[in-house]
Design a protein around this motif. Structure first.
Motif, short mmCIF file in Angstrom:
data_model
loop_
_atom_site.label_atom_id
_atom_site.label_comp_id
_atom_site.label_asym_id
_atom_site.label_seq_id
_atom_site.Cartn_x
_atom_site.Cartn_y
_atom_site.Cartn_z
N GLN A 140 -4.42 -2.10 -4.17
CA GLN A 140 -5.01 -1.36 -4.91
C GLN A 140 -6.37 -1.70 -4.80
OE1 GLN A 140 -4.39 2.42 -3.89
NE2 GLN A 140 -6.51 1.92 -3.82
N HIS A 141 -7.55 -1.25 -3.67
CA HIS A 141 -8.84 -2.00 -4.23
C HIS A 141 -9.30 -0.41 -4.85
CE1 HIS A 141 -9.64 -4.51 -0.22
NE2 HIS A 141 -8.73 -5.53 -1.18
N GLU A 142 -10.67 -0.55 -5.41
CA GLU A 142 -11.65 -0.31 -6.42
C GLU A 142 -12.42 -0.75 -6.03
OE1 GLU A 142 -9.86 1.46 -8.66
OE2 GLU A 142 -7.94 1.45 -8.60
N ARG A 153 -16.07 4.81 -1.62
CA ARG A 153 -15.10 4.08 -2.13
C ARG A 153 -14.39 3.41 -0.89
NH1 ARG A 153 -10.06 8.09 0.15
NH2 ARG A 153 -11.28 9.39 1.51
#
Length: 360
Positions: A140-142, A153
């Motif tokens: 998961q990227h942030e 986002r």
């Protein structure tokens, strides 16, 4: 005696009850496409990957899980090279959001799916028979970048394996970054290795390696540019070289970029403009990795979301989503420039085109 046949696989936007994946035979003498099969049953099978050696086709799609949430799906098909038809092997839910890209390593050990809306990348095994196997890892990227709507986002748009299969490079449009992961073949996981920041507001979408392995080129969707990098194959590290516009001087209209590829001889780079509705051609300096503009040419349609060179480099096929056509261009082998052949086929919302030679 075995013969080679050039088949073209097409993904599109489609409802599940409509044809969404198409197969065409391509006549290299005339430049014409002839449909040999089409498959319904998948919603928005927009991106494809073909394993020519094992005659397998992989497609993303979208579905809903038991909670009614939109999620990613992938389907595997067996290809009959003689008839030009495909048959479903299996389909599996992949990650907890819709996906936009699917990629396979050369050894057919792994599949990677990329979720633009979910901001994640999923790693999956490929079963011995070619079917989609188990979920191995999800990253998961942030974060975010500067564009208030496009970059509020993470939005990873693609994932590409390095030529030696040691690394995977993810272009994240929302973060203005290319993130490099080490592919741990033993643990079957993705390990964060490094990342490189693009200029703010770039919006990297797809990338391609130069055949010499020393350069990477990324097309930036949001600001209509292409950035060149040097690539260290030992570490997977990218170092920025230069950025050029994909648009002609003086163009003032709305535009976004989509696909990028390099010719097999490493001399020319091609990109697509949606809005200007053109293909742009650059010459590549193979010593420096720098680009020189050669040509802009109309795609003879609207919104060229994807295109591909045929394996021998004689033709380029452009998939125009908004004009519902795939257009054939001839490639001048001496200059790299494109010329419209006058040939195109009509089909609903094509967004991915994959030409491959298959042995019959």
């Amino acid at each position: 005696m075995e013969q080679q046949r050039l088949l073209v696989f097409v993904g599109s936007y489609a409802e599940a009850e409509e044809s969404g994946v198409y197969v065409y035979a391509f006549d290299e003498e005339s430049g014409t496409l002839t449909m040999t099969d089409s498959i319904a049953g998948l919603k928005n099978p927009t991106f494809l990957n073909v394993d020519a050696d094992r005659r397998l086709l992989y497609a993303i799609a979208e579905t809903v899980n038991q909670s009614g949430q939109k999620v990613g799906e992938a389907a595997a098909f067996a290809i009959d090279a003689i008839s030009g038809s495909i048959q479903l092997l299996n389909r599996e839910i992949t990650v907890d959001s819709t996906t936009c890209h699917i990629q396979r390593d050369e050894n057919s050990e792994f599949l990677t799916v990329t979720s633009y809306h979910g901001g994640m990348i999923g790693l999956f095994s490929i079963a011995e028979d070619g079917a989609i196997g188990q979920k191995l890892d999800v990253i998961q990227h942030e974060g975010k970048s500067q564009h208030p709507e496009r970059q509020d986002r993470p939005h990873p748009h693609s994932s590409f394996y390095s030529p030696d299969e040691q690394f995977m490079l993810v272009a994240d449009l929302g973060l203005d970054r290319i993130v490099t992961y080490k592919l741990d073949h033993d643990a079957k996981k993705l390990i964060h290795q490094s990342q490189v920041a693009l200029h703010p507001g770039a919006g990297p979408r797809h990338l391609t390696f130069h055949p010499n392995g020393g350069f990477v080129f990324v097309i930036n969707e949001v600001d209509s540019t292409i950035t060149s990098f040097t690539y260290e194959k030992e570490t997977g590290r990218l170092t920025t070289l230069a950025t050029v516009s994909t648009l002609p001087a003086g163009f003032e209209g709305e535009n976004s970029c989509a696909e990028i590829t390099v010719s097999a001889d490493g001399k020319y780079l091609y990109g697509s403009n949606r809005g200007h509705d053109s293909l742009v051609v650059f010459a590549i300096d193979e010593r420096s990795g720098l680009l020189t503009l050669l040509q802009h040419i109309s795609v003879e349609g609207g919104h060229p979301r994807h295109f591909a060179l045929t394996p021998n480099g004689r033709y380029l096929l452009a998939a125009n989503r908004d004009s519902d056509n795939i257009v054939t261009f001839e490639v001048d082998q001496n200059s790299g420039k494109l010329q419209f052949t006058g040939k195109s086929v009509t089909l609903a919302k094509p967004v991915c085109v994959v030409p491959v030679y298959l042995t019959t």
